[in-house]
Design a protein around this motif. Structure first.
Motif, PDB file in Angstrom:
ATOM      1  N   VAL A   1       0.822  -1.205   0.000  1.00  0.00           N
ATOM      2  CA  VAL A   1       0.000   0.000   0.000  1.00  0.00           C
ATOM      3  C   VAL A   1       0.860   1.261   0.000  1.00  0.00           C
ATOM      4  CG1 VAL A   1      -0.253  -0.108   2.523  1.00  0.00           C
ATOM      5  CG2 VAL A   1      -1.910   1.224   1.183  1.00  0.00           C
ATOM      6  N   ALA A   2       0.394   2.259  -0.757  1.00  0.00           N
ATOM      7  CA  ALA A   2       0.998   3.580  -0.727  1.00  0.00           C
ATOM      8  C   ALA A   2      -0.039   4.527  -0.146  1.00  0.00           C
ATOM      9  CB  ALA A   2       1.372   4.027  -2.139  1.00  0.00           C
ATOM     10  N   VAL A   3       0.355   5.316   0.837  1.00  0.00           N
ATOM     11  CA  VAL A   3      -0.544   6.310   1.410  1.00  0.00           C
ATOM     12  C   VAL A   3      -0.246   7.643   0.736  1.00  0.00           C
ATOM     13  CG1 VAL A   3      -1.310   7.462   3.515  1.00  0.00           C
ATOM     14  CG2 VAL A   3      -0.505   5.087   3.624  1.00  0.00           C
ATOM     15  N   MET A   4      -1.277   8.263   0.169  1.00  0.00           N
ATOM     16  CA  MET A   4      -1.077   9.556  -0.501  1.00  0.00           C
ATOM     17  C   MET A   4      -1.705  10.670   0.297  1.00  0.00           C
ATOM     18  SD  MET A   4      -1.459   9.247  -4.619  1.00  0.00           S
ATOM     19  CE  MET A   4      -0.930  10.929  -5.017  1.00  0.00           C
TER      20      MET A   4
ATOM     21  N   THR B   1       1.313  13.802  -2.702  1.00  0.00           N
ATOM     22  CA  THR B   1       2.581  13.132  -2.438  1.00  0.00           C
ATOM     23  C   THR B   1       2.357  11.756  -1.824  1.00  0.00           C
ATOM     24  OG1 THR B   1       2.734  14.128  -0.248  1.00  0.00           O
ATOM     25  CG2 THR B   1       3.878  15.263  -2.016  1.00  0.00           C
ATOM     26  N   LEU B   2       3.300  10.866  -2.099  1.00  0.00           N
ATOM     27  CA  LEU B   2       3.268   9.551  -1.452  1.00  0.00           C
ATOM     28  C   LEU B   2       3.985   9.720  -0.116  1.00  0.00           C
ATOM     29  CD1 LEU B   2       4.295   6.269  -3.237  1.00  0.00           C
ATOM     30  CD2 LEU B   2       4.738   6.694  -0.846  1.00  0.00           C
ATOM     31  N   VAL B   3       3.249   9.584   0.983  1.00  0.00           N
ATOM     32  CA  VAL B   3       3.853   9.868   2.287  1.00  0.00           C
ATOM     33  C   VAL B   3       4.384   8.621   2.991  1.00  0.00           C
ATOM     34  CG1 VAL B   3       2.590  12.023   2.653  1.00  0.00           C
ATOM     35  CG2 VAL B   3       1.616   9.871   3.505  1.00  0.00           C
TER      36      VAL B   3
ATOM     37  N   HIS C   1       4.105   7.529   9.447  1.00  0.00           N
ATOM     38  CA  HIS C   1       3.812   8.911   9.087  1.00  0.00           C
ATOM     39  C   HIS C   1       2.593   9.406   9.869  1.00  0.00           C
ATOM     40  CE1 HIS C   1       2.863  12.446   6.701  1.00  0.00           C
ATOM     41  NE2 HIS C   1       4.076  12.342   6.179  1.00  0.00           N
ATOM     42  N   PRO C   2       2.666  10.615  10.448  1.00  0.00           N
ATOM     43  CA  PRO C   2       1.538  11.109  11.240  1.00  0.00           C
ATOM     44  C   PRO C   2       0.208  11.079  10.473  1.00  0.00           C
ATOM     45  CG  PRO C   2       3.437  12.511  11.600  1.00  0.00           C
ATOM     46  CD  PRO C   2       3.838  11.522  10.523  1.00  0.00           C
ATOM     47  N   TYR C   3       0.243  11.260   9.168  1.00  0.00           N
ATOM     48  CA  TYR C   3      -1.006  11.179   8.395  1.00  0.00           C
ATOM     49  C   TYR C   3      -1.560   9.751   8.375  1.00  0.00           C
ATOM     50  CZ  TYR C   3      -4.376  11.371   4.645  1.00  0.00           C
ATOM     51  OH  TYR C   3      -5.537  11.260   3.920  1.00  0.00           O
ATOM     52  N   SER C   4      -0.689   8.767   8.163  1.00  0.00           N
ATOM     53  CA  SER C   4      -1.144   7.366   8.165  1.00  0.00           C
ATOM     54  C   SER C   4      -1.665   6.990   9.548  1.00  0.00           C
ATOM     55  CB  SER C   4       0.000   6.415   7.819  1.00  0.00           C
ATOM     56  OG  SER C   4       0.720   6.850   6.705  1.00  0.00           O
ATOM     57  N   VAL C   5      -0.966   7.440  10.583  1.00  0.00           N
ATOM     58  CA  VAL C   5      -1.405   7.148  11.954  1.00  0.00           C
ATOM     59  C   VAL C   5      -2.815   7.706  12.157  1.00  0.00           C
ATOM     60  CG1 VAL C   5      -0.952   7.605  14.404  1.00  0.00           C
ATOM     61  CG2 VAL C   5       0.945   7.060  12.867  1.00  0.00           C
ATOM     62  N   GLY C   6      -3.042   8.917  11.650  1.00  0.00           N
ATOM     63  CA  GLY C   6      -4.371   9.528  11.758  1.00  0.00           C
ATOM     64  C   GLY C   6      -5.427   8.742  11.000  1.00  0.00           C
ATOM     65  N   LEU C   7      -5.090   8.314   9.784  1.00  0.00           N
ATOM     66  CA  LEU C   7      -6.040   7.515   8.982  1.00  0.00           C
ATOM     67  C   LEU C   7      -6.410   6.230   9.717  1.00  0.00           C
ATOM     68  CD1 LEU C   7      -4.992   7.225   5.216  1.00  0.00           C
ATOM     69  CD2 LEU C   7      -6.983   8.384   6.152  1.00  0.00           C
TER      70      LEU C   7
ATOM     71  N   ARG D   1      -1.551  20.409   9.332  1.00  0.00           N
ATOM     72  CA  ARG D   1      -2.459  19.548  10.102  1.00  0.00           C
ATOM     73  C   ARG D   1      -1.735  18.620  11.065  1.00  0.00           C
ATOM     74  NH1 ARG D   1      -6.156  16.664   5.684  1.00  0.00           N
ATOM     75  NH2 ARG D   1      -7.503  16.183   7.447  1.00  0.00           N
ATOM     76  N   CYS D   2      -0.411  18.737  11.127  1.00  0.00           N
ATOM     77  CA  CYS D   2       0.362  17.737  11.872  1.00  0.00           C
ATOM     78  C   CYS D   2       0.594  18.173  13.314  1.00  0.00           C
ATOM     79  CB  CYS D   2       1.708  17.528  11.173  1.00  0.00           C
ATOM     80  SG  CYS D   2       2.702  16.266  11.972  1.00  0.00           S
ATOM     81  N   SER D   3       0.304  17.277  14.246  1.00  0.00           N
ATOM     82  CA  SER D   3       0.499  17.623  15.660  1.00  0.00           C
ATOM     83  C   SER D   3       1.956  17.461  16.088  1.00  0.00           C
ATOM     84  CB  SER D   3      -0.410  16.764  16.543  1.00  0.00           C
ATOM     85  OG  SER D   3      -0.205  15.406  16.251  1.00  0.00           O
ATOM     86  N   HIS D   4       2.816  16.973  15.175  1.00  0.00           N
ATOM     87  CA  HIS D   4       4.235  16.791  15.505  1.00  0.00           C
ATOM     88  C   HIS D   4       5.117  17.779  14.763  1.00  0.00           C
ATOM     89  CE1 HIS D   4       3.619  13.008  17.680  1.00  0.00           C
ATOM     90  NE2 HIS D   4       2.581  12.918  16.870  1.00  0.00           N
ATOM     91  N   VAL D   5       4.514  18.792  14.163  1.00  0.00           N
ATOM     92  CA  VAL D   5       5.259  19.689  13.277  1.00  0.00           C
ATOM     93  C   VAL D   5       6.452  20.327  13.998  1.00  0.00           C
ATOM     94  CG1 VAL D   5       3.667  21.595  13.752  1.00  0.00           C
ATOM     95  CG2 VAL D   5       5.008  21.597  11.633  1.00  0.00           C
TER      96      VAL D   5
END
Ligand SMILES: Nc1ncnc2c1ncn2[C@@H]1O[C@H](COP(=O)(O)OP(=O)(O)O)[C@@H](O)[C@H]1O
Ligand code: SF4
Ligand SMILES: [Mg+2]
Length: 340
Positions: free
Chosen positions: A227-230, A234-236, A250-256, A293-297
């Motif tokens: 799987v690729a998370v986009m 971008t592919l994150v 990736h914080p986005y994948s963790v959120g998903l 949107r990232c809480s780790h920015v």
């Protein structure tokens, strides 16, 4: 050793709006092996469909590939083919099915006529052979009375039946790759599962690879090996499905993943990632596209676009948290999530 079927390298797609160019798919690279089931997942607007349309040269006029290449079988550069050359690839080597089969089917013609058109274009059969092939294919996609379906018009069939017809049309020439762009999103949940099972079984029979495009991690879990998370073009993150579900980085994948988990637990408030996917105009800013949107920015995130960091042989993540080797930072990161 697996061999590569489709190799997308540094693909960028731009959109022209009022004579200005905006980037919507950015330097995306991924590889699909022969017989592999590969998924792309991300929220609506992340560039999944544009990526799949680029493969078949089907981008709408305002959009164009501005960088990179897409190799089929390591020899054919799909981005360099003319529309006419692409006609030989489409259906024969690569097929695509969409969310709404009604847009791909012509309301004025019978199912027999429409499937015949696909066959006529690619193979030489007598009328009788063709009819038998279509009947066999309709049988394979689960119609108990294929002869009756032959005579039907698209509007006489339910959404699930139309998607079965699309699968029959897509696979009748035994393509090497089936691209399925949200194939079950418009269907009832029970029908969804049937259609996914059918696609899984048939592509296995035909040694066809799948590129599954979906916003739904559940569909990925059910159908894909990798799987690729986009996110925002971008592919994150990229990994085997097992690895991504066990160890998202990736914080986005963790959120998903969190938003899926909270779906299963009614007592919990539904988690969703705060904010929205940026618009193309917002994307021209520098830095990590998820920063807003990232809480780790961190400071560096707003200044510099992160490269893909290697988490392990099987796993990449485009996030500055993994700068000094995935493992160490990852443990730290998991901890910060749990203690939130
Ligand atoms: N026809 C179009 N004209 C202008 N912009 C478009 C068009 N199609 C897509 N886009 C832009 O590209 C982004 C990605 O679109 P798309 O690949 O369809 O997303 P997804 O399939 O992940 O939902 C959209 O959010 C939009 O900003
Ligand atoms: S690079 Fe920074 S802003 Fe982007 S996802 Fe990683 S921590 Fe968040
Ligand atoms: Mg889409």
């Amino acid at each position: 050793m697996m061999s590569t079927l489709l190799d997308i390298k540094d693909l960028s797609v731009d959109v022209t709006i009022d004579k200005q160019e905006f980037n919507v798919v950015n330097n995306l690279s991924l590889r699909i092996d022969k017989k592999q089931k590969y998924g792309i997942v991300g929220e609506s607007g992340s560039g999944k469909s544009l990526t799949s349309l680029s493969i078949l040269n089907l981008l709408p006029d305002v959009l164009h590939v501005s960088n990179g290449h897409i190799m089929l079988d390591q020899t054919i550069n799909l981005t360099k083919l003319s529309k006419k050359e692409m006609l030989n690839i489409r259906g024969n080597e690569i097929s695509i099915i969409f969310q709404e089969p009604m847009t791909a089917l012509d309301p004025l013609f019978t199912i027999e006529h429409q499937i015949s058109e696909v066959l006529k274009f690619h193979e030489k059969y007598t009328k009788k052979e063709m009819k038998q092939l279509i009947i066999d294919m309709l049988d394979k996609v689960g119609f108990s009375r294929p002869k009756q379906i032959l005579k039907s018009y698209p509007h006489q069939l339910s959404g699930g039946m139309r998607q079965r017809v699309m699968i029959a049309m897509a696979l009748i020439c035994k393509p090497k790759l089936l691209i399925a762009d949200e194939p079950t999103t418009a269907l009832d949940v029970t029908i969804q599962a049937q259609i996914l099972d059918l696609m899984n079984a048939l592509t296995e029979d035909y040694d066809t690879s799948i590129l599954m495009i979906t916003h739904d991690l559940g569909v990925i879990a059910e159908t894909c090996e990798r799987v690729a998370v986009m996110y925002a073009g971008t592919l994150v993150e990229e990994a085997s499905v097992q690895e991504l579900f066990k160890n998202p980085t990736h914080p986005y994948s963790v959120g998903l993943l969190d938003s899926v988990k909270s779906l299963g637990d009614r007592t919990k408030k539904l988690y969703s990632i705060p904010g929205n996917v940026p618009t193309p105009a917002q994307l021209n800013e520098s830095g990590c596209r998820f920063a807003s949107r990232c809480s780790h920015v961190m400071d560096i995130c707003r200044k510099q676009d992160p490269p893909q960091f290697v988490i392990n042989d099987d796993h990449k993540s485009k996030c500055w948290l993994y700068k000094d080797g995935g493992k160490k930072n990852n443990e730290h990161y998991q901890h910060t999530i749990e203690s939130k």
